[in-house]
Scaffold this motif. Sequence first.
Motif, PDB file in Angstrom:
ATOM      1  N   GLU A  66       0.475  -0.896   8.372  1.00  0.00           N
ATOM      2  CA  GLU A  66      -0.037  -2.231   8.068  1.00  0.00           C
ATOM      3  C   GLU A  66       0.925  -2.998   7.171  1.00  0.00           C
ATOM      4  O   GLU A  66       0.992  -4.225   7.233  1.00  0.00           O
ATOM      5  CB  GLU A  66      -1.414  -2.125   7.402  1.00  0.00           C
ATOM      6  CG  GLU A  66      -2.514  -1.642   8.342  1.00  0.00           C
ATOM      7  CD  GLU A  66      -3.865  -1.560   7.653  1.00  0.00           C
ATOM      8  OE1 GLU A  66      -3.939  -1.893   6.442  1.00  0.00           O
ATOM      9  OE2 GLU A  66      -4.849  -1.186   8.313  1.00  0.00           O
ATOM     10  N   GLN A  69       3.413  -4.678   9.344  1.00  0.00           N
ATOM     11  CA  GLN A  69       2.794  -5.864   9.945  1.00  0.00           C
ATOM     12  C   GLN A  69       2.724  -7.021   8.948  1.00  0.00           C
ATOM     13  O   GLN A  69       3.014  -8.173   9.288  1.00  0.00           O
ATOM     14  CB  GLN A  69       1.392  -5.506  10.440  1.00  0.00           C
ATOM     15  CG  GLN A  69       0.721  -6.549  11.313  1.00  0.00           C
ATOM     16  CD  GLN A  69      -0.606  -6.018  11.825  1.00  0.00           C
ATOM     17  OE1 GLN A  69      -1.505  -5.693  11.040  1.00  0.00           O
ATOM     18  NE2 GLN A  69      -0.738  -5.912  13.139  1.00  0.00           N
ATOM     19  N   ASP A 103       2.060  -5.207  16.667  1.00  0.00           N
ATOM     20  CA  ASP A 103       0.647  -5.522  16.903  1.00  0.00           C
ATOM     21  C   ASP A 103       0.003  -4.563  17.902  1.00  0.00           C
ATOM     22  O   ASP A 103      -1.209  -4.324  17.849  1.00  0.00           O
ATOM     23  CB  ASP A 103       0.496  -6.972  17.380  1.00  0.00           C
ATOM     24  CG  ASP A 103       0.361  -7.939  16.212  1.00  0.00           C
ATOM     25  OD1 ASP A 103       0.721  -7.545  15.082  1.00  0.00           O
ATOM     26  OD2 ASP A 103      -0.082  -9.084  16.413  1.00  0.00           O
ATOM     27  N   GLN A 104       0.786  -4.032  18.810  1.00  0.00           N
ATOM     28  CA  GLN A 104       0.250  -3.020  19.731  1.00  0.00           C
ATOM     29  C   GLN A 104      -0.049  -1.718  18.997  1.00  0.00           C
ATOM     30  O   GLN A 104      -1.011  -1.022  19.322  1.00  0.00           O
ATOM     31  CB  GLN A 104       1.246  -2.751  20.858  1.00  0.00           C
ATOM     32  CG  GLN A 104       1.153  -3.750  21.998  1.00  0.00           C
ATOM     33  CD  GLN A 104       1.923  -3.256  23.220  1.00  0.00           C
ATOM     34  OE1 GLN A 104       2.914  -2.540  23.106  1.00  0.00           O
ATOM     35  NE2 GLN A 104       1.475  -3.655  24.394  1.00  0.00           N
ATOM     36  N   VAL A 106      -0.607  -1.375  15.565  1.00  0.00           N
ATOM     37  CA  VAL A 106      -1.471  -1.512  14.394  1.00  0.00           C
ATOM     38  C   VAL A 106      -2.580  -2.522  14.695  1.00  0.00           C
ATOM     39  O   VAL A 106      -2.345  -3.732  14.643  1.00  0.00           O
ATOM     40  CB  VAL A 106      -0.669  -1.980  13.156  1.00  0.00           C
ATOM     41  CG1 VAL A 106      -1.580  -2.072  11.929  1.00  0.00           C
ATOM     42  CG2 VAL A 106       0.501  -1.049  12.883  1.00  0.00           C
ATOM     43  N   PRO A 107      -3.787  -2.043  15.031  1.00  0.00           N
ATOM     44  CA  PRO A 107      -4.897  -2.966  15.292  1.00  0.00           C
ATOM     45  C   PRO A 107      -5.219  -3.793  14.046  1.00  0.00           C
ATOM     46  O   PRO A 107      -5.246  -3.271  12.927  1.00  0.00           O
ATOM     47  CB  PRO A 107      -6.064  -2.037  15.645  1.00  0.00           C
ATOM     48  CG  PRO A 107      -5.434  -0.735  16.005  1.00  0.00           C
ATOM     49  CD  PRO A 107      -4.183  -0.640  15.197  1.00  0.00           C
ATOM     50  N   ARG A 108      -5.449  -5.063  14.233  1.00  0.00           N
ATOM     51  CA  ARG A 108      -5.779  -5.941  13.113  1.00  0.00           C
ATOM     52  C   ARG A 108      -7.258  -5.803  12.738  1.00  0.00           C
ATOM     53  O   ARG A 108      -8.096  -5.518  13.601  1.00  0.00           O
ATOM     54  CB  ARG A 108      -5.466  -7.392  13.463  1.00  0.00           C
ATOM     55  CG  ARG A 108      -3.984  -7.675  13.611  1.00  0.00           C
ATOM     56  CD  ARG A 108      -3.722  -9.148  13.877  1.00  0.00           C
ATOM     57  NE  ARG A 108      -2.282  -9.397  13.970  1.00  0.00           N
ATOM     58  CZ  ARG A 108      -1.498  -9.616  12.927  1.00  0.00           C
ATOM     59  NH1 ARG A 108      -2.022  -9.648  11.710  1.00  0.00           N
ATOM     60  NH2 ARG A 108      -0.210  -9.828  13.087  1.00  0.00           N
ATOM     61  N   LEU A 110     -11.066  -6.954  11.996  1.00  0.00           N
ATOM     62  CA  LEU A 110     -11.897  -7.867  12.773  1.00  0.00           C
ATOM     63  C   LEU A 110     -11.760  -9.302  12.283  1.00  0.00           C
ATOM     64  O   LEU A 110     -11.679 -10.238  13.095  1.00  0.00           O
ATOM     65  CB  LEU A 110     -13.366  -7.426  12.703  1.00  0.00           C
ATOM     66  CG  LEU A 110     -14.377  -8.325  13.447  1.00  0.00           C
ATOM     67  CD1 LEU A 110     -14.064  -8.379  14.939  1.00  0.00           C
ATOM     68  CD2 LEU A 110     -15.792  -7.835  13.189  1.00  0.00           C
ATOM     69  N   ARG A 113      -8.620 -10.799  13.653  1.00  0.00           N
ATOM     70  CA  ARG A 113      -8.716 -11.005  15.105  1.00  0.00           C
ATOM     71  C   ARG A 113      -9.554 -12.244  15.418  1.00  0.00           C
ATOM     72  O   ARG A 113      -9.212 -13.033  16.305  1.00  0.00           O
ATOM     73  CB  ARG A 113      -9.295  -9.766  15.781  1.00  0.00           C
ATOM     74  CG  ARG A 113      -8.423  -8.516  15.650  1.00  0.00           C
ATOM     75  CD  ARG A 113      -8.722  -7.484  16.725  1.00  0.00           C
ATOM     76  NE  ARG A 113     -10.119  -7.067  16.766  1.00  0.00           N
ATOM     77  CZ  ARG A 113     -10.621  -6.069  16.053  1.00  0.00           C
ATOM     78  NH1 ARG A 113      -9.841  -5.394  15.213  1.00  0.00           N
ATOM     79  NH2 ARG A 113     -11.888  -5.730  16.168  1.00  0.00           N
TER      80      ARG A 113
END
Length: 405
Positions: A66, A69, A103-104, A106-108, A110, A113
């Motif tokens: 993160e 990111q 971004d693929q 490390v999911p952001r 909610l 998003r």
Amino acid sequence: MQTTLSEKAKQLPRAEEAESILRSCVHCGFCNATCPTYQLLGDELDGPRGRIYLIKQVLEGNEVTERTQLHLDRCLSCRNCETTCPSGVDYHNLLDIGRAVVDQAVPRPLSQRLLRSGLRAVVPNAALFKNLIQLGRVFRPLMPGALKAKLPRQIHPARPRPTEQHARRVLMLEGCVQPGLSPNTNAATARVLDRLGISITPISQAGCCGAVDYHLNAQEAGLNRARRNIDAWWPSVESGAEAIVQTASGCGAFVKDYGHLLRDDPAYASKAQTVSALTRDLVEVLREEPLEKLGVKSDLRLAFHCPCTLQHAQKLGGAVEGVLSRLGFNLTAVPDGHLCCGSAGTYSITQPELSRQLRDNRMNALESGKPQVIVTANIGCQTHLDSAGRTPVRHWIELVEDALH
């Protein structure tokens, strides 16, 4: 810079491009001297050299976190570093590649998003955006301060556009947020060009340039908007339109990049190259014309904020100042004119604290010569700077049109 892509990274559609850009960087660090976020934060990883190193690590198969990111998110994409770089590193394209990979991995959260999805749903939709601005102005007294500041203090209504048709014809991208935030900008452009014997052919099917989607890492959605615009403009291009005029330098920078971004699309590569070649910022059109025909008279003291997308992306630093000086406007000196105002597309919403610091620094510099009005060439910069509630900020073409005699 020596680089060894991982086997996974070698499968990326832009792997060769990424490797070539990485190898062109000599890690000199000159870029940090002009990077707005490095100047604010003093962190190597919040400067171009550090971000390049992070992207190199990611593409070589190292762990993505993160924090990676966050450092990439904090980049304004102002491209100041590209102007400074002695090695010609194509930083913004490397950043786009790196952000997509990160971004693929490390999911952001909610909340992020939802914010990004909301921006993508609202900002490129001109009619919806305009309606929300009008609604916001009605309920402005009830809004919290941070949201209230995003609304323009004053909206100058669009004056009537000329109806006469001239032999010289150009197209013009109307934009997505500009019709709601500054509707007179494009009308003023039409009136000034009319005085120079140039007509604008309206193309209602052309919409958002695609930059909002693309830079929020919905890259294919952004490219699809580019394809739709190319389709909308193509009949007029074939029938002899001499240019596609951009009154927002952010849009102009992105449309000029269509040819590069769609170079591997067999259906659009050639058309995209043509469209990019025809694209002109408004100042590129006006500086070639006999401006004395306009009969401009004004004693206003102006400070010009040169958007990053004009000076660093399109390499047109000084062009607007040259036109305004030719027209007789009194321009004040602006220190550190190379620095970003902090608008940077949706950056003022996704990174509000950094954005405010950059805005206030720019306003201090712009107001140092005590101008009556600040002018700029990009709707994002215009709205963001004006949100400080200080010296009024407008598009430069509106001041030219106001001074026509």
